[in-house]
Design a protein around this motif. Structure first.
Motif, mmCIF file in Angstrom:
data_model
loop_
_atom_site.group_PDB
_atom_site.id
_atom_site.type_symbol
_atom_site.label_atom_id
_atom_site.label_comp_id
_atom_site.label_asym_id
_atom_site.label_seq_id
_atom_site.Cartn_x
_atom_site.Cartn_y
_atom_site.Cartn_z
ATOM 1 N N ALA A 3 0.857 -1.198 0.000
ATOM 2 C CA ALA A 3 0.000 0.000 0.000
ATOM 3 C C ALA A 3 0.883 1.234 0.000
ATOM 4 O O ALA A 3 1.961 1.227 0.553
ATOM 5 N N ILE A 4 0.447 2.239 -0.680
ATOM 6 C CA ILE A 4 1.162 3.513 -0.659
ATOM 7 C C ILE A 4 0.216 4.501 -0.014
ATOM 8 O O ILE A 4 -0.837 4.803 -0.534
ATOM 9 N N LEU A 5 0.575 4.946 1.148
ATOM 10 C CA LEU A 5 -0.345 5.752 1.946
ATOM 11 C C LEU A 5 -0.021 7.228 1.818
ATOM 12 O O LEU A 5 1.120 7.623 1.811
ATOM 13 N N ILE A 6 -1.057 7.991 1.716
ATOM 14 C CA ILE A 6 -0.846 9.439 1.760
ATOM 15 C C ILE A 6 -1.294 9.917 3.132
ATOM 16 O O ILE A 6 -2.379 9.607 3.575
ATOM 17 N N THR A 7 -0.435 10.614 3.796
ATOM 18 C CA THR A 7 -0.810 11.177 5.082
ATOM 19 C C THR A 7 -1.188 12.625 4.866
ATOM 20 O O THR A 7 -0.386 13.414 4.387
ATOM 21 N N ILE A 173 7.188 8.820 -8.665
ATOM 22 C CA ILE A 173 6.199 9.655 -9.371
ATOM 23 C C ILE A 173 4.947 9.814 -8.501
ATOM 24 O O ILE A 173 4.399 10.908 -8.364
ATOM 25 N N HIS A 174 4.513 8.727 -7.890
ATOM 26 C CA HIS A 174 3.316 8.753 -7.046
ATOM 27 C C HIS A 174 3.461 9.786 -5.915
ATOM 28 O O HIS A 174 2.611 10.662 -5.740
ATOM 29 N N GLU A 175 4.544 9.680 -5.163
ATOM 30 C CA GLU A 175 4.686 10.556 -3.989
ATOM 31 C C GLU A 175 4.913 12.015 -4.380
ATOM 32 O O GLU A 175 4.447 12.926 -3.709
ATOM 33 N N ALA A 177 3.774 13.405 -7.141
ATOM 34 C CA ALA A 177 2.480 13.929 -7.615
ATOM 35 C C ALA A 177 1.695 14.436 -6.402
ATOM 36 O O ALA A 177 1.048 15.492 -6.462
ATOM 37 N N HIS A 178 1.771 13.709 -5.286
ATOM 38 C CA HIS A 178 1.134 14.204 -4.054
ATOM 39 C C HIS A 178 1.737 15.543 -3.634
ATOM 40 O O HIS A 178 1.037 16.443 -3.185
ATOM 41 N N GLN A 179 3.055 15.670 -3.779
ATOM 42 C CA GLN A 179 3.690 16.938 -3.409
ATOM 43 C C GLN A 179 3.136 18.094 -4.249
ATOM 44 O O GLN A 179 2.860 19.168 -3.726
ATOM 45 N N TYR A 227 -6.486 -0.253 -8.278
ATOM 46 C CA TYR A 227 -7.663 0.045 -7.456
ATOM 47 C C TYR A 227 -7.330 1.006 -6.317
ATOM 48 O O TYR A 227 -8.209 1.640 -5.757
ATOM 49 N N TYR A 228 -6.052 1.088 -5.977
ATOM 50 C CA TYR A 228 -5.654 1.999 -4.897
ATOM 51 C C TYR A 228 -6.070 3.440 -5.227
ATOM 52 O O TYR A 228 -6.336 4.235 -4.339
ATOM 53 N N GLY A 229 -6.152 3.729 -6.534
ATOM 54 C CA GLY A 229 -6.583 5.060 -6.968
ATOM 55 C C GLY A 229 -8.033 5.357 -6.619
ATOM 56 O O GLY A 229 -8.457 6.515 -6.667
ATOM 57 N N ALA A 234 -7.213 12.263 -4.111
ATOM 58 C CA ALA A 234 -5.757 12.508 -4.050
ATOM 59 C C ALA A 234 -4.992 11.284 -4.558
ATOM 60 O O ALA A 234 -4.050 11.398 -5.351
ATOM 61 N N GLU A 235 -5.414 10.096 -4.124
ATOM 62 C CA GLU A 235 -4.747 8.870 -4.595
ATOM 63 C C GLU A 235 -5.023 8.648 -6.087
ATOM 64 O O GLU A 235 -4.165 8.144 -6.807
ATOM 65 N N PHE A 236 -6.201 9.028 -6.525
ATOM 66 C CA PHE A 236 -6.525 8.878 -7.949
ATOM 67 C C PHE A 236 -5.555 9.705 -8.791
ATOM 68 O O PHE A 236 -4.980 9.204 -9.764
HETATM 69 ZN ZN LIG Z 1 -0.602 7.982 -2.302
#
Ligand SMILES: [Zn+2]
Length: 274
Positions: A3-7, A173-175, A177-179, A227-229, A234-236
């Motif tokens: 899992a890649i979690l966004i806090t 890229i995922h993390e 993109a959150h930034q 599916y994590y998106g 934000a995850e999407f």
């Molecule tokens: Zn994330």
């Protein structure tokens, strides 16, 4: 799959690029960009970042200059005994800076530190619900993005994801993109788009596809996107950013409107790199 979690943390909104880049910052960065790109760093790019070879030469040059500024400004911290070296710094910086190409950028202004673990890391959380009930949980993560100054990455996952540039999965890229999303306040899938009139279409196209992914995740219908998106908007945005850079052909064929929105936002057309 990890899992890649966004806090999500409440963070001060970044001020605009033009306001935040002082004349002194610009002069300092220009000096850094004017320095020759170290030969050893180029060797690392060739070895660790297959993307680099497929980029047009003008983007290769831009990327190298961004890497120089990024590495001059951001602090890397090794965790659990990991010793930070140039291979780690350059490999991470190169992927993070892919998201900055062709855009006006202040180099992730909220970000100060990149914490790197040797492999997936455990995050323990303590939570309390509305009734005061408290519980503890722990999750194994490949990456995490904080609203206030930090990105946390697993080096092993970073390496694995960089080695396969076409599987649609890339933790850096995922993390990052959150930034970008967090530059506009809390992560919510709506980063700064530059033009005010771009928001309605962005919201309509991403909202529609997010709802579709949620339905697919619920029914088990396959999707190009993890599916994590479907977790939240934000995850999407982070998940579709991974696919935009890694599987542009499939994304443009299956989701032309979504591809166009990301292409407009990132000011890139990765289809040309294949
Ligand atoms: Zn994330």
């Amino acid at each position: 799959m990890l899992a890649i979690l966004i806090t999500l943390t409440a963070g001060a909104s970044a001020i605009g690029w033009i306001l935040s880049q002082s004349w002194r910052d610009r002069r300092r960065r220009n000096k850094i960009r004017a320095k020759p790109f170290p030969k050893e760093w180029r060797t690392i790019l060739k070895k660790r970042m297959p993307y680099f070879r497929s980029l047009p030469s003008d983007l290769q040059l831009q990327l190298k200059k961004h890497i120089q500024v990024f590495l001059a400004e951001k602090q890397f911290v090794g965790c659990d005994g990991l010793e930070i070296d140039d291979e780690i710094r350059v490999t991470i910086a190169a992927q993070a800076c892919l998201l900055l190409l062709n855009r006006q950028t202040d180099y992730y202004p909220n970000l100060r530190q990149i914490l790197v673990y040797p492999s997936a890391f455990i995050v323990r959380q303590q939570q309390r619900d509305a009734n005061g009930l408290e519980w503890h949980s722990q999750r194994l993560l490949a990456g995490e993005s904080w609203g206030q100054g930090k990105v946390v990455l697993s080096w092993q996952n970073t390496l694995d994801d960089a080695a396969d540039p076409a599987d649609g999965r890339n933790v850096v890229i995922h993390e990052f993109a959150h930034q970008l999303d967090q530059e506009a306040g809390d992560a919510n899938g709506a980063p700064r788009l530059g033009e005010f009139n771009a928001y309605p279409v962005w919201s309509q196209v991403l909202g529609q596809e997010f709802a579709k992914l949620q339905a697919q995740a619920a029914s088990g219908e396959p999707s190009l996107f993890s599916y994590y998106g479907a977790t939240n908007p934000a995850e999407f945005f982070a998940v579709i950013s991974e696919v935009f850079f890694e599987q542009p052909q499939q994304m443009k064929a299956d989701y032309p409107e979504l591809y166009q929105e990301l292409s407009r936002f990132y000011r890139l057309d990765p289809l040309n790199w294949q």
